[in-house]
Design an enzyme around this catalytic site. Structure first.
Site, mmCIF file in Angstrom:
data_model
loop_
_atom_site.group_PDB
_atom_site.id
_atom_site.type_symbol
_atom_site.label_atom_id
_atom_site.label_comp_id
_atom_site.label_asym_id
_atom_site.label_seq_id
_atom_site.Cartn_x
_atom_site.Cartn_y
_atom_site.Cartn_z
ATOM 1 C CD1 TRP A 16 72.922 -52.693 124.225
ATOM 2 C CD2 TRP A 16 71.889 -54.803 124.714
ATOM 3 N NE1 TRP A 16 71.422 -52.447 124.259
ATOM 4 C CE2 TRP A 16 70.940 -53.999 124.417
ATOM 5 C CE3 TRP A 16 71.580 -56.057 124.935
ATOM 6 C CZ2 TRP A 16 69.624 -54.144 124.772
ATOM 7 C CZ3 TRP A 16 70.389 -56.229 124.864
ATOM 8 C CH2 TRP A 16 69.357 -55.561 124.976
ATOM 9 C CB THR A 54 62.313 -66.669 106.709
ATOM 10 O OG1 THR A 54 63.261 -66.494 107.830
ATOM 11 C CG2 THR A 54 61.201 -65.437 106.710
ATOM 12 C CD GLU A 56 63.026 -61.754 106.341
ATOM 13 O OE1 GLU A 56 63.989 -62.516 106.263
ATOM 14 O OE2 GLU A 56 62.559 -62.197 107.299
ATOM 15 C CE LYS A 64 68.781 -54.067 128.828
ATOM 16 N NZ LYS A 64 67.300 -53.461 128.913
HETATM 17 P P1 AMP Z 1 67.850 -66.257 107.176
HETATM 18 O O1 AMP Z 1 66.960 -65.366 106.611
HETATM 19 O O2 AMP Z 1 67.359 -67.408 107.724
HETATM 20 O O3 AMP Z 1 69.006 -66.337 106.130
HETATM 21 O O4 AMP Z 1 68.570 -65.513 108.300
HETATM 22 C C1 AMP Z 1 69.052 -64.309 108.289
HETATM 23 C C2 AMP Z 1 69.704 -63.864 109.451
HETATM 24 O O5 AMP Z 1 71.139 -64.485 109.543
HETATM 25 C C3 AMP Z 1 70.235 -62.422 109.695
HETATM 26 O O6 AMP Z 1 69.168 -61.376 109.971
HETATM 27 C C4 AMP Z 1 71.456 -62.523 110.251
HETATM 28 O O7 AMP Z 1 71.161 -62.491 111.674
HETATM 29 C C5 AMP Z 1 72.176 -63.734 109.889
HETATM 30 N N1 AMP Z 1 73.300 -63.582 109.062
HETATM 31 C C6 AMP Z 1 73.299 -63.662 107.844
HETATM 32 N N2 AMP Z 1 74.164 -63.588 107.330
HETATM 33 C C7 AMP Z 1 75.293 -63.220 108.301
HETATM 34 C C8 AMP Z 1 76.481 -62.562 108.393
HETATM 35 N N3 AMP Z 1 77.405 -62.734 107.440
HETATM 36 N N4 AMP Z 1 77.002 -62.473 109.769
HETATM 37 C C9 AMP Z 1 76.215 -62.351 110.868
HETATM 38 N N5 AMP Z 1 74.776 -63.025 110.649
HETATM 39 C C10 AMP Z 1 74.488 -63.089 109.548
#
Ligand code: AMP
Length: 544
Positions: A444, A185, A328, A439
């Site tokens: 926020w 990742t 993760e 910010k």
């Molecule tokens: P990845 O490991 O590349 O799949 O990225 C994970 C990140 O994607 C998470 O920590 C979130 O910030 C974002 N993410 C995944 N699913 C969602 C969702 N349904 N709504 C908003 N953000 C999401």
């Protein structure tokens, strides 16, 4: 006193043997450059057994990393099982990463062999000499008109399988904590980090695709994963479908909305999953295809705009099934299916509920923690904090313990970097990623919520909000807006549209029109690219 039940490993051979023994008559269809390939699960299983032996012939060590550089195909699914069922570790390489990242990842994981779709050779082959540990490249001929390098390291997948005897008997992985797969990742800073899934975590996570308050995969389904198989194991859908006995359709290299919708229509796909970008692209074409077979569109990876889900509900009677997670977290951590307490809501209230990221799925625990004080926050839908996650398919550290000790708490929870509030039923509403929050004057602003509201404008196709440094307010929001083809909108119209919908001090100080929101390698909005693009941008900011 101990329980007196059998100790059987929770390992992937169970998935393989269950599919082979019970669902041999079911089919797997793969769209190719020049048509479609269809195999029965029985045929697929026989090929997987040959591949298992071939990994020995190739000399892949007992726990060697088996890299894949492939589209979503039945052959990729052969690798999905043959590698872990023989004790090797499947390493799905993201075909859209920058070359330097790919080189770093393949070297860091110490991939011994890489299986590559012929159509992807032009991307992979120029890097081959930089992959320090890869001894063999096995080309899977997907019919692409691309030259195959004349090099002793290069082998042909079909020849390899034809020369191999099918593995006899049952696969065995006795230690369920053995690594089954890994996926890197990439954060915004530092090198990509390796997440290593175990057999146990993968098997337990796969079951989540089958639960009723989820995608509810069953033997009667036709499942098509649009989410790439290199993106956190396609959210567990391929393993889930094999466990359930669903028919499977793989989209192959053609990921255009037309191709995706055509496959749904032709194969009567019932369950599919992909990031919002895919479904945004398909939305204007829905009238041209019969997608009435669909019953679930799983969507996540980034926030699913309420307006997108509503547009699908209005057009085809099917809103998105919103899910949240990360590489993760294997990745499914929450899902947003309707609950009995939603029944009393009107349509708009139900749409709000669906726009939430959802409730933790069984075996996943969440807590909301103030990132500054470390104090747990109440689930009152008002207090916000960072989501921390724990459970049998949540990472406890990165490969080789590198790059992110700070992401795990002392008491063993994963810090997700996502800020949310949670209601009393445990339904998460994601406010933002920590690093994307704006910010402003000590308060926020949620870029996700602003984007959601802007994308509800009928003439807007996509919108991303980023923070711009500001002398007085620290940061202020800039809206980057993509207008639908053939439409025109002014910045004033956008602000006017937003005014009744968000707090006054949330209103973006500027609206910039762009051709497209830049995307990451897995199709999410790349705010980093936008921030780079608008570095040095000057905005006035509100008076008070
Ligand atoms: P990845 O490991 O590349 O799949 O990225 C994970 C990140 O994607 C998470 O920590 C979130 O910030 C974002 N993410 C995944 N699913 C969602 C969702 N349904 N709504 C908003 N953000 C999401």
């Amino acid at each position: 006193m101990h329980g007196l039940m059998q100790q059987r490993p929770l390992s992937l051979p169970h998935v393989f043997h269950r599919a082979e023994q019970l669902f041999g008559h079911k089919t797997i269809v793969t769209a190719t450059a020049d048509g479609e390939q269809s195999v029965t699960i029985a045929e697929w299983a026989q090929r997987t057994r040959r591949l298992a032996t071939a990994l020995d012939t190739l000399g892949v060590s007992a726990d060697g990393r088996v890299g894949t550089f492939c589209w979503n195909t039945a052959r990729h699914l052969e690798l999905y099982l043959a590698a872990p069922c023989t004790g090797r570790v499947l390493h799905t390489l993201n075909i859209r990463l920058f070359p330097e990242q790919l080189v770093y990842i393949a070297n860091h994981a110490e991939d011994e062999v890489v299986f590559v779709d012929r159509s992807l050779l032009p991307v992979l082959w120029p890097l081959a000499d930089k992959f320090e540990t890869v001894r063999r490249y096995v080309v899977i001929d997907d019919g692409a008109d691309v030259p195959i390098p004349d090099d002793p390291r290069v082998l042909d997948y079909e020849e390899l399988l034809a020369a191999a005897e099918p593995y006899q008997g049952r696969f065995r992985v006795d230690d369920e904590n053995t690594a089954a797969a890994m996926c890197y990742t990439s954060g915004t800073t530092g090198n990509p980090k390796g997440v290593v899934y175990s057999h146990r975590s993968t098997l337990l996570h796969s079951l989540i695709s089958l639960i009723a308050d989820g995608a509810a995969l069953s033997e009667r389904d036709v499942m098509m994963p649009v989410v790439p198989m290199f993106h956190a194991n396609a959210w567990g859908l391929p393993y889930g479908a094999l466990l359930a006995g669903s028919d499977i359709v793989f989209p192959g290299p053609n990921m255009t909305p037309q191709a995706i919708l055509g496959l749904i229509q032709d194969h009567k796909v019932t369950v599919t999953g992909g990031v919002p970008t895919i479904w945004m692209g398909a939305l204007p074409l829905l009238d041209d295809y019969d997608v009435s077979s669909l019953r679930t569109i799983l969507c996540g990876g980034s926030a699913v705009p309420r307006s997108l889900s509503e547009a699908y509900r209005e057009k085809i009677g099917l809103p998105m099934l919103h899910a949240w997670g990360m590489t993760e977290t294997s990745p499914i951590a929450t899902m947003s299916t309707a609950r009995s307490h939603h029944a009393a809501l009107d349509e708009s209230g139900r749409a709000d509920a669906r726009a939430r990221q959802g409730q933790p799925v069984p075996l996943v625990e969440l807590r909301l923690v103030d990132p500054d004080t470390g104090e747990e926050q109440p689930w009152d839908d008002v207090a916000t904090g960072e989501i921390q996650a724990a459970g049998p398919w949540i990472a406890r550290e990165y490969y080789r313990g590198e790059g992110g000790g700070a992401q795990f708490t002392k008491d063993g929870w994963l810090r997700t970097g996502d800020v949310a509030s949670v209601d009393r039923y445990g339904f998460v509403r994601l406010v933002d990623r920590t690093k994307d929050l704006v910010k402003s004057g000590g308060e926020w602003i949620s870029s996700v919520e602003l984007e959601n509201e802007i994308m509800a404008h009928p003439k807007v196709a996509e919108a991303a909000v980023i923070a711009i440094p500001h002398e007085k307010w620290v940061e202020r929001p800039l809206a980057c807006v993509v207008v639908k083809p053939g439409e025109t909108v002014t910045p004033e119209e956008i602000i006017e549209f937003l005014t009744p919908r968000v707090a006054k001090w949330w209103l973006p100080d500027a609206v910039e029109f762009i051709d497209e929101v830049p995307k990451t390698s897995v199709g999410k909005f790349s705010k980093k690219t936008l921030r780079d693009k608008f570095a040095g941008y000057q905005m006035a900011g509100p008076e008070e």
